[in-house]
Write an enzyme that holds these catalytic residues in place. Sequence first.
Site, PDB file in Angstrom:
ATOM      1  N   ASP A   1       0.887  -1.341   0.140  1.00  0.00           N
ATOM      2  CA  ASP A   1      -0.208  -0.095   0.071  1.00  0.00           C
ATOM      3  C   ASP A   1       0.769   1.169   0.121  1.00  0.00           C
ATOM      4  OD1 ASP A   1      -2.469   1.539  -0.156  1.00  0.00           O
ATOM      5  OD2 ASP A   1      -2.774   1.076   2.147  1.00  0.00           O
TER       6      ASP A   1
ATOM      7  N   ASN B   1     -10.865  -2.734  -5.369  1.00  0.00           N
ATOM      8  CA  ASN B   1     -10.245  -1.782  -6.451  1.00  0.00           C
ATOM      9  C   ASN B   1     -10.713  -1.420  -7.813  1.00  0.00           C
ATOM     10  OD1 ASN B   1      -7.046  -3.242  -5.207  1.00  0.00           O
ATOM     11  ND2 ASN B   1      -7.932  -1.002  -4.574  1.00  0.00           N
TER      12      ASN B   1
END
Length: 252
Positions: A22, A70
């Site tokens: 991330d 996502n």
Amino acid sequence: MKHLAENIDKSRLPRHVGVIMDGNGRWAKGQGKPRVFGHHSAVEAVRATVEACAELGVGYLSLYAFSTENWSRPQMEVGALMQLLVDTIGSEMSTLLENNIRLAAIGDTSQLPEATQQALEFGIRNTSDNDGMTLILALNYSGKWDVTQAVQRIAAEVASGRLSPDAVDEATIGSQLSTGQWPDPELIIRTSGEHRLSNFFLWQAAYAEFYFSPVFWPEFRKPDLYQAILDFQGRERRFGKTSEQLDPSTNP
Ligand code: IPE
Ligand code: IPE
Ligand code: MG
């Protein structure tokens, strides 16, 4: 860097490490660049982490690369990520072969673009004779998806009469998860200072140790991975027992 790795006890490595990669977008923004630049720069972090784990002797490395959530990102970013996967599997094939790494994928890969599916299939086929570390890419993956598909398969077995509802136990569920053939992750690393699972290994993380790094993923390198493993090795994993009950040979 060298002395960090030397401090790692190779006999007590986590068998399976999961990474929630991330911070690509924020890292790029900090450089005044578009988010996609962060994703491209992340390839070096992937290579460093994969190499470091393989060199140490970690058995399984799972990388959370694209979650079911996502898909909600801008279409341009999703497209760039899917293309990046194709390019990276191609460009990193030598790293995988040199390090005796076998590629695997989890998630609903049937929903990925055709070119991405083909690159994945190629990568998996081309490394299937390797018997070192297994590198598991989580693509269009989520923990809830995984539990759901396991329940569907178990329900089908029950409906067909091959399995009695009473016989469904934790092992049945574990074996029907997409990770059924592998041990559960013992260490889960998340970069970029966020402290959440974001729908990664929900069931499998039951007894994982968590390591949160403030480093944005594009800057994550071997020493960061070594630091995470050293931290893991310094912990007492009690699995519900008291400290006194633990076998001193398996804990510090
Ligand atoms: C991780 O970085 C990559 C993926 C989730 C595909 P992000 O793109 O989430 O970066 P931030 O969190 O926005 O900085
Ligand atoms: C988690 O990162 C998913 C992956 C690393 C693939 P996100 O950046 O998508 O997570 P949230 O949205 O911040 O929870
Ligand atoms: Mg993020």
